[in-house]
Design an enzyme around this catalytic site. Structure first.
Site, PDB file in Angstrom:
ATOM      1  N   GLY A 126       0.850  -1.201   0.000  1.00 26.96           N
ATOM      2  CA  GLY A 126       0.000   0.000   0.000  1.00 26.96           C
ATOM      3  C   GLY A 126       0.876   1.238   0.000  1.00 26.96           C
ATOM      4  O   GLY A 126       2.048   1.175  -0.389  1.00 26.96           O
ATOM      5  N   ARG A 127       0.349   2.360   0.451  1.00 28.38           N
ATOM      6  CA  ARG A 127       1.118   3.623   0.434  1.00 28.38           C
ATOM      7  C   ARG A 127       2.422   3.471   1.200  1.00 28.38           C
ATOM      8  O   ARG A 127       3.492   3.821   0.724  1.00 28.38           O
ATOM      9  CB  ARG A 127       0.272   4.740   1.064  1.00 28.38           C
ATOM     10  CG  ARG A 127      -0.847   5.236   0.182  1.00 28.38           C
ATOM     11  CD  ARG A 127      -1.691   6.259   0.909  1.00 28.38           C
ATOM     12  NE  ARG A 127      -2.693   5.615   1.748  1.00 28.38           N
ATOM     13  CZ  ARG A 127      -3.997   5.830   1.588  1.00 28.38           C
ATOM     14  NH1 ARG A 127      -4.421   6.667   0.667  1.00 28.38           N
ATOM     15  NH2 ARG A 127      -4.888   5.225   2.360  1.00 28.38           N
ATOM     16  N   ILE A 128       2.345   2.912   2.407  1.00 29.01           N
ATOM     17  CA  ILE A 128       3.557   2.801   3.227  1.00 29.01           C
ATOM     18  C   ILE A 128       4.497   1.746   2.653  1.00 29.01           C
ATOM     19  O   ILE A 128       5.711   1.954   2.547  1.00 29.01           O
ATOM     20  CB  ILE A 128       3.182   2.517   4.699  1.00 29.01           C
ATOM     21  CG1 ILE A 128       2.459   3.737   5.286  1.00 29.01           C
ATOM     22  CG2 ILE A 128       4.403   2.123   5.514  1.00 29.01           C
ATOM     23  CD1 ILE A 128       1.911   3.544   6.687  1.00 29.01           C
ATOM     24  N   ARG A 141       0.805  -3.585  12.479  1.00 25.06           N
ATOM     25  CA  ARG A 141       0.104  -3.858  13.724  1.00 25.06           C
ATOM     26  C   ARG A 141       0.668  -5.165  14.299  1.00 25.06           C
ATOM     27  O   ARG A 141       0.925  -6.117  13.560  1.00 25.06           O
ATOM     28  CB  ARG A 141      -1.404  -4.037  13.464  1.00 25.06           C
ATOM     29  CG  ARG A 141      -2.137  -2.734  13.146  1.00 25.06           C
ATOM     30  CD  ARG A 141      -2.284  -1.862  14.372  1.00 25.06           C
ATOM     31  NE  ARG A 141      -3.094  -0.670  14.135  1.00 25.06           N
ATOM     32  CZ  ARG A 141      -2.590   0.513  13.751  1.00 25.06           C
ATOM     33  NH1 ARG A 141      -1.294   0.638  13.513  1.00 25.06           N
ATOM     34  NH2 ARG A 141      -3.383   1.556  13.587  1.00 25.06           N
ATOM     35  N   ASP A 187       8.116  -2.387  15.853  1.00 23.67           N
ATOM     36  CA  ASP A 187       7.602  -1.112  16.359  1.00 23.67           C
ATOM     37  C   ASP A 187       6.196  -1.280  16.935  1.00 23.67           C
ATOM     38  O   ASP A 187       5.641  -0.350  17.529  1.00 23.67           O
ATOM     39  CB  ASP A 187       7.565  -0.072  15.220  1.00 23.67           C
ATOM     40  CG  ASP A 187       7.157   1.303  15.699  1.00 23.67           C
ATOM     41  OD1 ASP A 187       6.305   1.936  15.034  1.00 23.67           O
ATOM     42  OD2 ASP A 187       7.637   1.734  16.776  1.00 23.67           O
ATOM     43  N   GLU A 243      -0.090  -3.766  23.111  1.00 23.34           N
ATOM     44  CA  GLU A 243       0.676  -2.601  23.545  1.00 23.34           C
ATOM     45  C   GLU A 243       0.038  -1.951  24.782  1.00 23.34           C
ATOM     46  O   GLU A 243      -1.189  -1.934  24.903  1.00 23.34           O
ATOM     47  CB  GLU A 243       0.731  -1.582  22.396  1.00 23.34           C
ATOM     48  CG  GLU A 243       1.514  -2.088  21.200  1.00 23.34           C
ATOM     49  CD  GLU A 243       1.395  -1.190  19.978  1.00 23.34           C
ATOM     50  OE1 GLU A 243       0.890  -0.064  20.112  1.00 23.34           O
ATOM     51  OE2 GLU A 243       1.788  -1.630  18.899  1.00 23.34           O
ATOM     52  N   HIS A 248       6.008   1.874  19.286  1.00 20.20           N
ATOM     53  CA  HIS A 248       5.030   2.349  18.301  1.00 20.20           C
ATOM     54  C   HIS A 248       5.321   3.789  17.912  1.00 20.20           C
ATOM     55  O   HIS A 248       4.540   4.713  18.164  1.00 20.20           O
ATOM     56  CB  HIS A 248       3.603   2.216  18.850  1.00 20.20           C
ATOM     57  CG  HIS A 248       2.564   2.202  17.763  1.00 20.20           C
ATOM     58  ND1 HIS A 248       1.383   1.508  17.867  1.00 20.20           N
ATOM     59  CD2 HIS A 248       2.522   2.800  16.558  1.00 20.20           C
ATOM     60  CE1 HIS A 248       0.656   1.686  16.766  1.00 20.20           C
ATOM     61  NE2 HIS A 248       1.333   2.469  15.961  1.00 20.20           N
TER      62      HIS A 248
END
Ligand code: 8YV
Length: 316
Positions: A156-158, A235, A259, A264, A282
């Site tokens: 995707g974008r990332i 995630r 990350d 979390e 994160h």
């Protein structure tokens, strides 16, 4: 933008201070802890027309049902896996998120985690700080980044921004998606196990949510193999965390740069003592630049909504 009637808005969970300032300039803001008892909300909170939340808190169906006047959910995050989007749609509640403005910072952190993990940067920092190097302890040899096969899970974008950053050094860039993309030079691998087997570094960049839960399982980790490294800026739920800890402990994979985590801020204790793991709390979008841009986009979406205009970045 200011509103004479200052509509009631719920700030759900602990929001970014700059965002809170923008909300308080516009609205009557009621802060609601993420663990609030939704059955005892006072009338002035139940009257909220907007709810502002973020990735790890989201907005459940119960939250939406506890706010009968809710018109819009503004997310301070690109991920909306903790929002019951179907319920929002059924109730006619609009949802906005913050894509694009954080892409570069998240991609930068992914690449930073890759280098830090493969070149033992965090472990060697500890070795120097502890005085072990001065006492004669030699750092372990690390591995090469340049020329390695980079596998991007979720283009995707990332994922694309990560690929762009690694094109000059990668031996090959491959990706695994639900469907093949037509506008990329990277190699599509349809089968998840084949994808892991062909990757030296597997970067998890897919969205979260139920459909991606434990997408990276024990079998994929086995296929990644003993020289393989996994990086996760997506995630924690996308990786079977127990299987990951076991694979790292048994050295069935070489290392991990993480990350995000399944629960979390809890991090599996076994990871805290592993030298072949780099841990971050994160931090993907946690730059002053991204967070200001994300807050501005949340506010712009709310301003559009209350002006009766289309949302800038709608999810629903
Ligand atoms: C967090 C993120 O939401 O954008 C996302 O989906 O995971 C992060 O940007 C951010 O840390 C706010 O809590």
């Amino acid at each position: 933008m200011t509103y004479p009637d200052r509509p009631p808005v719920v700030a759900y969970g602990r929001l970014n201070p700059y965002l809170m300032e923008g909300l308080e300039r516009r609205f009557t803001v009621h802060s609601l802890p993420a663990d609030a008892d939704l059955t005892t909300l006072p009338p002035h909170v139940r009257a909220a027309r907007a709810l502002v939340s973020f990735g790890s808190t989201g907005a459940s169906a119960a939250v939406m049902d506890a706010l009968p006047a809710l018109e819009i959910i503004g997310l301070f995050s690109v991920g909306y896996d903790k929002v019951d989007v179907d319920h929002a749609r059924a109730k006619g509640i609009r949802v906005s998120n913050t894509p694009d403005v954080l892409t570069d910072d998240v991609a930068d952190l992914a690449v930073g985690l890759l280098y830090a993990t493969i070149r033992n940067i965090a472990a060697n920092d500890r070795l120097v700080r502890s005085g072990a190097w001065e006492r004669g302890e030699a750092p372990a040899l690390s591995a090469r980044v340049t020329g390695r096969r980079i596998g991007i899970l979720g283009l995707g974008r990332i994922g694309r921004a990560i690929g762009k950053r690694l094109e000059p050094v990668a031996g090959q860039i491959l990706y695994h998606n639900r469907r093949e993309a037509t506008d990329t030079p990277y190699t599509y691998v349809a089968d998840a196990i084949d994808f892991a087997r062909q990757s030296d570094v597997l970067i998890v960049a897919t969205s979260g949510g139920p459909e991606a839960a434990s997408l990276v399982d024990a079998a994929m980790l086995e296929a990644l193999g003993p020289e393989g490294v996994i990086i996760n800026i997506s995630r924690g739920s996308v990786i079977d965390e127990d299987a990951l800890v076991a694979a790292l402990a048994d050295k069935r994979i070489a290392g991990a740069g993480l990350d995000v985590f399944a629960a979390e801020p809890h991090v599996p204790p076994a990871l805290l003592t592993m030298d072949n793991v780099v841990l971050q709390p994160h931090q993907g979008s946690a730059t002053v630049h991204s967070r200001k841009a994300m807050a501005d986009l949340v506010l712009a979406n709310l301003d559009a909504h209350f002006a009766g205009k289309p949302l800038l970045t709608p999810v629903v």
